[in-house]
Design an enzyme around this catalytic site. Structure first.
Site, PDB file in Angstrom:
ATOM      1  CB  CYS A   1      -7.045 -37.170  -6.011  1.00  0.00           C
ATOM      2  SG  CYS A   1      -6.155 -38.701  -6.403  1.00  0.00           S
TER       3      CYS A   1
ATOM      4  CG  ASP B   1     -10.105 -40.425  -5.213  1.00  0.00           C
ATOM      5  OD1 ASP B   1     -10.796 -40.893  -6.135  1.00  0.00           O
ATOM      6  OD2 ASP B   1      -8.890 -40.181  -5.335  1.00  0.00           O
TER       7      ASP B   1
ATOM      8  CE  LYS C   1      -9.427 -39.298  -8.890  1.00  0.00           C
ATOM      9  NZ  LYS C   1      -8.283 -40.038  -8.345  1.00  0.00           N
TER      10      LYS C   1
END
Ligand code: ZN
Length: 172
Positions: free
Chosen positions: A126, A9, A93
């Site tokens: 995450c 991310d 995702k």
């Protein structure tokens, strides 16, 4: 041991000051560490896999967090400073874990990867849930301590402890 670098991310909405959910002042140093790790992995021939948050415009996650990383927008793209190169893999995702509803596991298994080295954000979201699934699936996990961060630094520290003591990840 066959290792892959997992970049979690490092997208505009989390890693750029103008992003929707910028992590904050800890981010620039983490970008430098990511840059170093990506260069090292490419030199060593270790696959570089980018996981990118990528949501529907009305994603259920927005009941918990302000809208971010909407599919097809700049917010969901890896920041230019860490841009993927030819041969790198980018896996969007919709959930915290990069393994949930994606082909991350088979992508790694096809390359006989057994060890994941992880950088990115957020340590307590995450990074943590991707690492938890990785451990459940039998991968060894290395967390680059200075290469992960969060908007919540207390949660970041708690997550590092959880990653090491409960999940058996190695902090490097
Ligand atoms: Zn999200």
């Amino acid at each position: 041991m066959k290792r892959s670098l997992i970049v979690v991310d490092m997208i505009h909405d989390f890693a750029d000051p103008s992003g929707a959910l910028y992590c904050g002042p800890s981010m620039p140093a983490v970008i430098d560490v990511c840059k170093r790790e990506i260069a090292r992995a490419r030199r060593a021939g270790e696959p570089v896999v980018y996981l990118t948050d990528d949501h529907l415009p009305d994603d259920a996650e927005f009941k918990m967090f302000p809208p971010h990383a909407i599919h097809g927008t700049k917010g969901a793209q890896v920041i230019p400073a860490l841009a993927p190169a030819a041969g790198d893999v980018v896996i969007p995702k919709r959930r915290y874990s990069g393994f949930f509803g994606t082909d991350l596991d088979i992508t790694l298994r096809e390359r006989a990867i057994d060890t994941l080295r992880v950088v990115g954000d957020c340590t307590n979201i995450c990074v943590l849930y991707t690492a938890a699934d990785a451990r459940n699936l039998g991968y060894a996990v290395e967390i680059v301590r200075d290469g992960v961060t969060s908007f919540d630094l207390e949660a970041h520290s708690d997550a590092l402890r959880e990653l090491e003591k409960t999940l058996g990840a190695t902090l490097v």
